[in-house]
Design a protein around this motif. Structure first.
Motif, PDB file in Angstrom:
ATOM      1  N   LEU A 182       0.735  -1.152  -0.027  1.00 16.40           N
ATOM      2  CA  LEU A 182       0.019  -0.195   0.228  1.00 16.40           C
ATOM      3  C   LEU A 182       0.973   1.288  -0.138  1.00 16.40           C
ATOM      4  O   LEU A 182       2.013   1.263   0.295  1.00 16.40           O
ATOM      5  N   ASP A 183       0.304   2.420  -0.463  1.00 14.60           N
ATOM      6  CA  ASP A 183       0.973   3.537  -0.516  1.00 14.60           C
ATOM      7  C   ASP A 183       1.347   3.932   0.997  1.00 14.60           C
ATOM      8  O   ASP A 183       0.620   3.639   1.992  1.00 14.60           O
ATOM      9  N   TYR A 184       2.606   4.509   1.245  1.00 17.11           N
ATOM     10  CA  TYR A 184       2.818   5.098   2.537  1.00 17.11           C
ATOM     11  C   TYR A 184       2.030   6.143   3.057  1.00 17.11           C
ATOM     12  O   TYR A 184       1.614   6.949   2.076  1.00 17.11           O
ATOM     13  N   VAL A 185       1.865   6.274   4.103  1.00 16.60           N
ATOM     14  CA  VAL A 185       1.193   7.475   4.757  1.00 16.60           C
ATOM     15  C   VAL A 185       1.777   9.009   4.443  1.00 16.60           C
ATOM     16  O   VAL A 185       1.202   9.804   4.090  1.00 16.60           O
ATOM     17  N   THR A 186       3.076   8.888   4.367  1.00 16.92           N
ATOM     18  CA  THR A 186       3.849  10.121   4.207  1.00 16.92           C
ATOM     19  C   THR A 186       3.966  10.568   2.573  1.00 16.92           C
ATOM     20  O   THR A 186       4.500  11.410   2.141  1.00 16.92           O
ATOM     21  N   ASP A 187       3.288   9.624   1.926  1.00 17.79           N
ATOM     22  CA  ASP A 187       3.226   9.899   0.457  1.00 17.79           C
ATOM     23  C   ASP A 187       2.167  11.097   0.152  1.00 17.79           C
ATOM     24  O   ASP A 187       2.091  11.429  -0.964  1.00 17.79           O
ATOM     25  N   TYR A 188       1.318  11.215   1.017  1.00 18.83           N
ATOM     26  CA  TYR A 188       0.333  12.112   1.018  1.00 18.83           C
ATOM     27  C   TYR A 188       0.445  13.430   1.818  1.00 18.83           C
ATOM     28  O   TYR A 188       0.850  13.665   2.933  1.00 18.83           O
ATOM     29  N   GLY A 189      -0.377  14.510   1.379  1.00 24.89           N
ATOM     30  CA  GLY A 189      -0.338  15.583   2.366  1.00 24.89           C
ATOM     31  C   GLY A 189      -1.351  15.685   3.671  1.00 24.89           C
ATOM     32  O   GLY A 189      -1.935  14.564   3.507  1.00 24.89           O
ATOM     33  N   GLU A 190      -0.993  16.450   4.216  1.00 24.43           N
ATOM     34  CA  GLU A 190      -1.642  16.596   5.520  1.00 24.43           C
ATOM     35  C   GLU A 190      -3.061  16.331   5.442  1.00 24.43           C
ATOM     36  O   GLU A 190      -3.995  15.655   6.465  1.00 24.43           O
ATOM     37  N   ASN A 191      -3.842  16.890   4.444  1.00 21.99           N
ATOM     38  CA  ASN A 191      -5.336  17.076   4.311  1.00 21.99           C
ATOM     39  C   ASN A 191      -5.650  16.105   3.075  1.00 21.99           C
ATOM     40  O   ASN A 191      -6.818  16.360   2.640  1.00 21.99           O
ATOM     41  N   ASP A 192      -4.645  15.438   2.639  1.00 18.52           N
ATOM     42  CA  ASP A 192      -5.141  14.427   1.354  1.00 18.52           C
ATOM     43  C   ASP A 192      -5.644  13.271   1.973  1.00 18.52           C
ATOM     44  O   ASP A 192      -5.349  12.780   3.141  1.00 18.52           O
ATOM     45  N   THR A 193      -6.602  12.690   1.096  1.00 16.18           N
ATOM     46  CA  THR A 193      -7.372  11.697   1.443  1.00 16.18           C
ATOM     47  C   THR A 193      -6.599  10.193   1.026  1.00 16.18           C
ATOM     48  O   THR A 193      -6.180  10.375   0.153  1.00 16.18           O
ATOM     49  N   LEU A 194      -6.311   9.406   2.307  1.00 12.85           N
ATOM     50  CA  LEU A 194      -5.602   8.354   2.005  1.00 12.85           C
ATOM     51  C   LEU A 194      -6.468   7.130   1.335  1.00 12.85           C
ATOM     52  O   LEU A 194      -7.735   7.103   1.510  1.00 12.85           O
ATOM     53  N   PRO A 195      -5.745   6.229   0.453  1.00 10.64           N
ATOM     54  CA  PRO A 195      -6.548   5.393  -0.425  1.00 10.64           C
ATOM     55  C   PRO A 195      -6.754   4.092   0.251  1.00 10.64           C
ATOM     56  O   PRO A 195      -7.127   3.275  -0.182  1.00 10.64           O
ATOM     57  N   TYR A 196      -6.893   3.994   1.523  1.00 11.99           N
ATOM     58  CA  TYR A 196      -7.158   2.901   2.476  1.00 11.99           C
ATOM     59  C   TYR A 196      -8.702   2.721   2.445  1.00 11.99           C
ATOM     60  O   TYR A 196      -9.407   3.728   2.880  1.00 11.99           O
ATOM     61  N   GLU A 197      -8.998   1.376   2.732  1.00 13.70           N
ATOM     62  CA  GLU A 197     -10.481   1.127   2.997  1.00 13.70           C
ATOM     63  C   GLU A 197     -10.426   0.956   4.420  1.00 13.70           C
ATOM     64  O   GLU A 197      -9.386   1.142   5.112  1.00 13.70           O
ATOM     65  N   THR A 198     -11.607   0.890   5.043  1.00 11.71           N
ATOM     66  CA  THR A 198     -12.111   1.060   6.521  1.00 11.71           C
ATOM     67  C   THR A 198     -11.101   0.131   7.167  1.00 11.71           C
ATOM     68  O   THR A 198     -10.504   0.383   8.129  1.00 11.71           O
ATOM     69  N   ASP A 199     -11.212  -1.161   6.764  1.00 14.34           N
ATOM     70  CA  ASP A 199     -10.585  -2.338   7.548  1.00 14.34           C
ATOM     71  C   ASP A 199      -8.975  -2.007   7.532  1.00 14.34           C
ATOM     72  O   ASP A 199      -8.170  -2.377   8.697  1.00 14.34           O
ATOM     73  N   GLN A 200      -8.530  -1.595   6.367  1.00  9.04           N
ATOM     74  CA  GLN A 200      -6.968  -1.242   6.419  1.00  9.04           C
ATOM     75  C   GLN A 200      -6.658  -0.093   7.288  1.00  9.04           C
ATOM     76  O   GLN A 200      -5.572  -0.071   7.951  1.00  9.04           O
ATOM     77  N   GLN A 201      -7.483   1.009   7.368  1.00  6.63           N
ATOM     78  CA  GLN A 201      -7.091   2.138   8.107  1.00  6.63           C
ATOM     79  C   GLN A 201      -7.024   1.648   9.678  1.00  6.63           C
ATOM     80  O   GLN A 201      -6.260   1.976  10.485  1.00  6.63           O
ATOM     81  N   ILE A 202      -8.308   0.627  10.061  1.00  2.02           N
ATOM     82  CA  ILE A 202      -8.117   0.151  11.343  1.00  2.02           C
ATOM     83  C   ILE A 202      -6.855  -0.661  11.680  1.00  2.02           C
ATOM     84  O   ILE A 202      -6.018  -0.399  12.808  1.00  2.02           O
TER      85      ILE A 202
END
Length: 166
Positions: free
Chosen positions: A110-130
């Motif tokens: 999966l893409d790293y969290v730091t690949d995105y800006g502070e207010n960019d939406t992360l491409p993770y599904e709910t189970d992945q976020q958890i």
């Protein structure tokens, strides 16, 4: 969920909502605070992706074209099925030399969290976020790098040891 929100979720899981344990500062050379939590989130993304790839999670499947002697994609974890190639340190060598590229399917990180800006939406599904948030919280709570096998077992990430033969 944005990068800012997933960091807030980790802070909530480790009871650091006031940012006293992990302050707002930090940089790559001297990680502390938010930067350190982002590092734990990236580490959690790696661990989660590897576990899901081992289980054949098709949400991680991607397609790409590779050339003989070329590099594998940066997010490559494993091929989907057998491929007529040999991989040596992220370089691809075809068994039958060819000048044309080969289409491949692979399981990716999966893409790293730091690949995105502070207010960019992360491409993770709910189970992945958890799962990623929970893993990052385990890493953050265990700053001294002590064994975390019990925590991982609770998340279903433990390694089953073979029964001893006596």
């Amino acid at each position: 969920m944005t990068r800012k929100q997933i960091i807030a979720m980790v802070r909530k899981l480790i009871a650091d909502e006031q940012a006293t344990g992990y302050t707002e500062g930090g940089n790559l050379e001297q990680p502390e605070g938010t930067q350190e939590l982002e590092n734990y989130l990236n580490r959690a993304v790696d661990e989660y992706s590897k576990r899901q790839a081992e289980n054949g999670d098709i949400r991680l499947m991607k397609e790409a074209e590779i050339s003989d002697g070329g590099n594998l994609p940066e997010d490559y974890l494993r091929f989907c099925g057998a491929m007529p190639v040999k991989v040596i340190v992220k370089k691809v060598k075809f068994y039958v030399p060819s000048t044309s590229p080969m289409a491949i399917r692979y399981l990716s990180r999966l893409d790293y969290v730091t690949d995105y800006g502070e207010n960019d939406t992360l491409p993770y599904e709910t189970d992945q976020q958890i799962a990623i948030s929970a893993l990052a919280a385990i890493y953050a709570l265990n700053k001294q790098e002590l064994p975390i096998s019990q925590h991982l077992m609770l998340m279903g990430y433990g390694v089953n040891e073979p029964a001893s033969q006596e």
